[in-house]
Every structure is written in C-alpha cells, then in structure tokens.
Design a protein around this motif. Sequence first.
Motif, PDB file in Angstrom:
ATOM      1  N   CYS A  86       0.663 -45.554 -46.296  1.00  9.34           N
ATOM      2  CA  CYS A  86       0.169 -46.364 -45.176  1.00  9.34           C
ATOM      3  C   CYS A  86      -1.306 -46.113 -44.903  1.00  9.34           C
ATOM      4  CB  CYS A  86       0.988 -46.083 -43.916  1.00  9.34           C
ATOM      5  SG  CYS A  86       2.662 -46.730 -43.993  1.00  9.34           S
ATOM      6  N   GLY A  87      -1.686 -44.851 -44.828  1.00 10.81           N
ATOM      7  CA  GLY A  87      -3.084 -44.516 -44.568  1.00 10.81           C
ATOM      8  C   GLY A  87      -4.011 -44.971 -45.681  1.00 10.81           C
ATOM      9  N   THR A  88      -3.516 -44.940 -46.919  1.00  9.15           N
ATOM     10  CA  THR A  88      -4.300 -45.415 -48.063  1.00  9.15           C
ATOM     11  C   THR A  88      -4.512 -46.923 -47.977  1.00  9.15           C
ATOM     12  OG1 THR A  88      -3.543 -43.603 -49.460  1.00  9.15           O
ATOM     13  CG2 THR A  88      -4.361 -45.576 -50.589  1.00  9.15           C
ATOM     14  N   ALA A  89      -3.452 -47.667 -47.652  1.00  7.96           N
ATOM     15  CA  ALA A  89      -3.576 -49.125 -47.513  1.00  7.96           C
ATOM     16  C   ALA A  89      -4.542 -49.476 -46.385  1.00  7.96           C
ATOM     17  CB  ALA A  89      -2.211 -49.755 -47.259  1.00  7.96           C
ATOM     18  N   ALA A  90      -4.449 -48.750 -45.281  1.00  7.20           N
ATOM     19  CA  ALA A  90      -5.329 -49.021 -44.142  1.00  7.20           C
ATOM     20  C   ALA A  90      -6.783 -48.748 -44.493  1.00  7.20           C
ATOM     21  CB  ALA A  90      -4.904 -48.188 -42.944  1.00  7.20           C
ATOM     22  N   LEU A  91      -7.039 -47.635 -45.127  1.00  7.51           N
ATOM     23  CA  LEU A  91      -8.410 -47.251 -45.453  1.00  7.51           C
ATOM     24  C   LEU A  91      -9.018 -48.145 -46.526  1.00  7.51           C
ATOM     25  CD1 LEU A  91     -10.614 -45.176 -44.770  1.00  7.51           C
ATOM     26  CD2 LEU A  91      -9.716 -43.751 -46.617  1.00  7.51           C
ATOM     27  N   SER A  92      -8.228 -48.469 -47.553  1.00 10.10           N
ATOM     28  CA  SER A  92      -8.726 -49.277 -48.674  1.00 10.10           C
ATOM     29  C   SER A  92      -8.696 -50.775 -48.388  1.00 10.10           C
ATOM     30  CB  SER A  92      -7.903 -48.998 -49.931  1.00 10.10           C
ATOM     31  OG  SER A  92      -6.587 -49.528 -49.782  1.00 10.10           O
ATOM     32  N   ARG A  93      -7.876 -51.158 -47.384  1.00 12.66           N
ATOM     33  CA  ARG A  93      -7.655 -52.577 -47.066  1.00 12.66           C
ATOM     34  C   ARG A  93      -7.059 -53.317 -48.262  1.00 12.66           C
ATOM     35  NH1 ARG A  93     -11.151 -53.982 -42.497  1.00 12.66           N
ATOM     36  NH2 ARG A  93     -11.359 -52.032 -41.376  1.00 12.66           N
ATOM     37  N   GLN A  94      -6.271 -52.588 -49.067  1.00 16.25           N
ATOM     38  CA  GLN A  94      -5.606 -53.181 -50.226  1.00 16.25           C
ATOM     39  C   GLN A  94      -4.113 -52.884 -50.170  1.00 16.25           C
ATOM     40  OE1 GLN A  94      -7.561 -51.722 -53.756  1.00 16.25           O
ATOM     41  NE2 GLN A  94      -9.339 -53.022 -53.440  1.00 16.25           N
ATOM     42  N   THR A  95      -3.310 -53.878 -50.541  1.00 20.97           N
ATOM     43  CA  THR A  95      -1.867 -53.703 -50.597  1.00 20.97           C
ATOM     44  C   THR A  95      -1.527 -52.614 -51.602  1.00 20.97           C
ATOM     45  OG1 THR A  95      -1.486 -56.004 -49.981  1.00 20.97           O
ATOM     46  CG2 THR A  95       0.319 -54.876 -51.134  1.00 20.97           C
ATOM     47  N   GLN A  96      -0.605 -51.755 -51.221  1.00 23.05           N
ATOM     48  CA  GLN A  96      -0.135 -50.679 -52.083  1.00 23.05           C
ATOM     49  C   GLN A  96       1.314 -50.965 -52.479  1.00 23.05           C
ATOM     50  OE1 GLN A  96      -2.305 -47.885 -52.829  1.00 23.05           O
ATOM     51  NE2 GLN A  96      -3.690 -49.383 -51.888  1.00 23.05           N
ATOM     52  N   VAL A  97       1.566 -51.106 -53.768  1.00 25.25           N
ATOM     53  CA  VAL A  97       2.923 -51.267 -54.296  1.00 25.25           C
ATOM     54  C   VAL A  97       3.232 -49.986 -55.050  1.00 25.25           C
ATOM     55  CG1 VAL A  97       4.451 -52.609 -55.790  1.00 25.25           C
ATOM     56  CG2 VAL A  97       2.633 -53.771 -54.486  1.00 25.25           C
ATOM     57  N   VAL A  98       4.191 -49.222 -54.552  1.00 24.45           N
ATOM     58  CA  VAL A  98       4.486 -47.910 -55.111  1.00 24.45           C
ATOM     59  C   VAL A  98       5.920 -47.908 -55.649  1.00 24.45           C
ATOM     60  CG1 VAL A  98       4.570 -45.438 -54.649  1.00 24.45           C
ATOM     61  CG2 VAL A  98       2.879 -46.864 -53.470  1.00 24.45           C
ATOM     62  N   ALA A  99       6.046 -47.834 -56.965  1.00 24.72           N
ATOM     63  CA  ALA A  99       7.361 -47.875 -57.608  1.00 24.72           C
ATOM     64  C   ALA A  99       8.169 -46.607 -57.355  1.00 24.72           C
ATOM     65  CB  ALA A  99       7.208 -48.099 -59.107  1.00 24.72           C
ATOM     66  N   ASP A 100       7.483 -45.465 -57.276  1.00 20.87           N
ATOM     67  CA  ASP A 100       8.136 -44.171 -57.046  1.00 20.87           C
ATOM     68  C   ASP A 100       7.272 -43.389 -56.057  1.00 20.87           C
ATOM     69  OD1 ASP A 100       9.231 -41.621 -57.066  1.00 20.87           O
ATOM     70  OD2 ASP A 100       9.161 -41.400 -59.243  1.00 20.87           O
ATOM     71  N   VAL A 101       7.735 -43.323 -54.815  1.00 17.34           N
ATOM     72  CA  VAL A 101       6.930 -42.670 -53.780  1.00 17.34           C
ATOM     73  C   VAL A 101       6.700 -41.188 -54.066  1.00 17.34           C
ATOM     74  CG1 VAL A 101       7.562 -44.306 -51.964  1.00 17.34           C
ATOM     75  CG2 VAL A 101       8.938 -42.229 -52.277  1.00 17.34           C
ATOM     76  N   HIS A 102       7.589 -40.576 -54.834  1.00 17.98           N
ATOM     77  CA  HIS A 102       7.443 -39.147 -55.136  1.00 17.98           C
ATOM     78  C   HIS A 102       6.289 -38.883 -56.103  1.00 17.98           C
ATOM     79  CE1 HIS A 102      11.053 -38.652 -52.847  1.00 17.98           C
ATOM     80  NE2 HIS A 102      11.651 -39.538 -53.621  1.00 17.98           N
ATOM     81  N   ALA A 103       5.837 -39.932 -56.785  1.00 21.14           N
ATOM     82  CA  ALA A 103       4.706 -39.804 -57.702  1.00 21.14           C
ATOM     83  C   ALA A 103       3.380 -40.162 -57.024  1.00 21.14           C
ATOM     84  CB  ALA A 103       4.920 -40.717 -58.913  1.00 21.14           C
ATOM     85  N   PHE A 104       3.449 -40.602 -55.760  1.00 22.58           N
ATOM     86  CA  PHE A 104       2.234 -40.983 -55.036  1.00 22.58           C
ATOM     87  C   PHE A 104       1.627 -39.735 -54.404  1.00 22.58           C
ATOM     88  CE2 PHE A 104      -0.363 -42.619 -51.616  1.00 22.58           C
ATOM     89  CZ  PHE A 104      -0.899 -43.785 -52.140  1.00 22.58           C
ATOM     90  N   PRO A 105       0.387 -39.396 -54.753  1.00 20.78           N
ATOM     91  CA  PRO A 105      -0.234 -38.191 -54.186  1.00 20.78           C
ATOM     92  C   PRO A 105      -0.316 -38.259 -52.657  1.00 20.78           C
ATOM     93  CG  PRO A 105      -1.547 -39.075 -55.985  1.00 20.78           C
ATOM     94  CD  PRO A 105      -0.495 -40.102 -55.676  1.00 20.78           C
ATOM     95  N   GLY A 106       0.220 -37.252 -51.998  1.00 22.53           N
ATOM     96  CA  GLY A 106       0.156 -37.179 -50.542  1.00 22.53           C
ATOM     97  C   GLY A 106       1.155 -38.055 -49.815  1.00 22.53           C
ATOM     98  N   HIS A 107       2.188 -38.526 -50.517  1.00 14.03           N
ATOM     99  CA  HIS A 107       3.194 -39.366 -49.871  1.00 14.03           C
ATOM    100  C   HIS A 107       3.779 -38.643 -48.664  1.00 14.03           C
ATOM    101  CE1 HIS A 107       7.454 -40.683 -49.333  1.00 14.03           C
ATOM    102  NE2 HIS A 107       6.816 -41.823 -49.204  1.00 14.03           N
ATOM    103  N   ILE A 108       3.960 -39.376 -47.576  1.00 11.80           N
ATOM    104  CA  ILE A 108       4.558 -38.837 -46.356  1.00 11.80           C
ATOM    105  C   ILE A 108       6.005 -39.293 -46.318  1.00 11.80           C
ATOM    106  CG2 ILE A 108       4.460 -38.814 -43.840  1.00 11.80           C
ATOM    107  CD1 ILE A 108       1.437 -39.578 -44.161  1.00 11.80           C
ATOM    108  N   ALA A 109       6.931 -38.357 -46.387  1.00  2.00           N
ATOM    109  CA  ALA A 109       8.358 -38.695 -46.432  1.00  2.00           C
ATOM    110  C   ALA A 109       8.956 -38.713 -45.029  1.00  2.00           C
ATOM    111  CB  ALA A 109       9.103 -37.703 -47.307  1.00  2.00           C
ATOM    112  N   CYS A 110       9.009 -39.894 -44.433  1.00  2.00           N
ATOM    113  CA  CYS A 110       9.658 -40.028 -43.124  1.00  2.00           C
ATOM    114  C   CYS A 110      11.174 -40.098 -43.300  1.00  2.00           C
ATOM    115  CB  CYS A 110       9.161 -41.275 -42.407  1.00  2.00           C
ATOM    116  SG  CYS A 110       7.414 -41.206 -41.993  1.00  2.00           S
TER     117      CYS A 110
END
Length: 168
Positions: A86-110
């Motif tokens: 979420c923070g990456t999309a907000a900062l970059s202003r680009q849609t983020q499509v993440v196939a595996d959230v566990h591979a995303f650096p800094g993923h926040i697991a709610c």
Amino acid sequence: MTFTLSDTLPESKPALYETLVAQARALIEHETDTVANAANFSSLVFNSLDGLNWAGFYFFDGAELVVGPFQGKPACVRIALGKGVCGTAALSRQTQVVADVHAFPGHIACDSASQSEIVVPLVAADGALIGVWDVDSPRLARFDEADAAGMEALCRTFVEFGWRGIAR
C-alpha cells in the motif's frame, strides 16, 4: 434511488469490470458522504469478485495512510508511505500487482491468509494523493493485468463520483 446488485455477472474480466464500474457509479454518484460511498464501494467489489479476503480503502491524512471502510478481517490501521504494498503504491502513484506477497520486500501482513494483492493509488484531479484501494486474496497470483485495468477503472469512478473528502 434504488440500487440492485446483479445476481449474474459476466464471466470475461473486461465485461465483469465494465459491469462493476456501472454498478459502482449508480451506487455512489448521488450520495454526498465519502464514508458511505467507500463502504458501499468496498462491499460491492468484495461481494462481486471471487477469491478475495479483503477489499478496502486506506486514506492519506497528510502524513500516512489510515484504514478506511473495508470488507474482511480487521486490518492494520496506519501505513507509512513507501512501506508495504500500500505504501509503495501511494508513494509511486503506480498500481502494484503482487502475485506472491511473501516475495514483496517489506510486505505488511495484516491477514496471514493473504497470498496475493493488488493496490491502486487514488489520486485527485489536481494530483493530490487521496489514498489507495487495496484488495487481497488467499490465492497466489489471483490478480493480473486485466484486474489492474479493471480496478483502475473502478478507482477512477470512485474518485470522480464518490470522493467528497474526509472531515478530520
């Protein structure tokens, strides 16, 4: 105005999202309260698409993203710009499509059940950051480019017809 959610939705993704955009507009364009619009928008998407476990908003308060109306389990309340998907999309202003959230650096697991995610930044006509639209799935690779295009169309509809600002 009476709003009816269709019991049968198209099977092709483009047609499905076209239908959802029309339904979202009908649902929110005459309501003047942003929270009501965000709540109904979240419910519409969550209850219309398969394979979701969370769908909702994080609104920018001028410093960070703060959880808004959503459907799903309780969520992280505040997210810093640049942190997680979420923070990456907000900062970059680009849609983020993440196939595996566990591979995303800094993923926040709610929600530990989430496996994939799509986040669309919400940007006003004047370029100001409104927040993000966040959708999670318990399935790996649930979202693709067709979902990105569809979610972006939905978000443009929300910003144009449903966003009235948030009183703080």
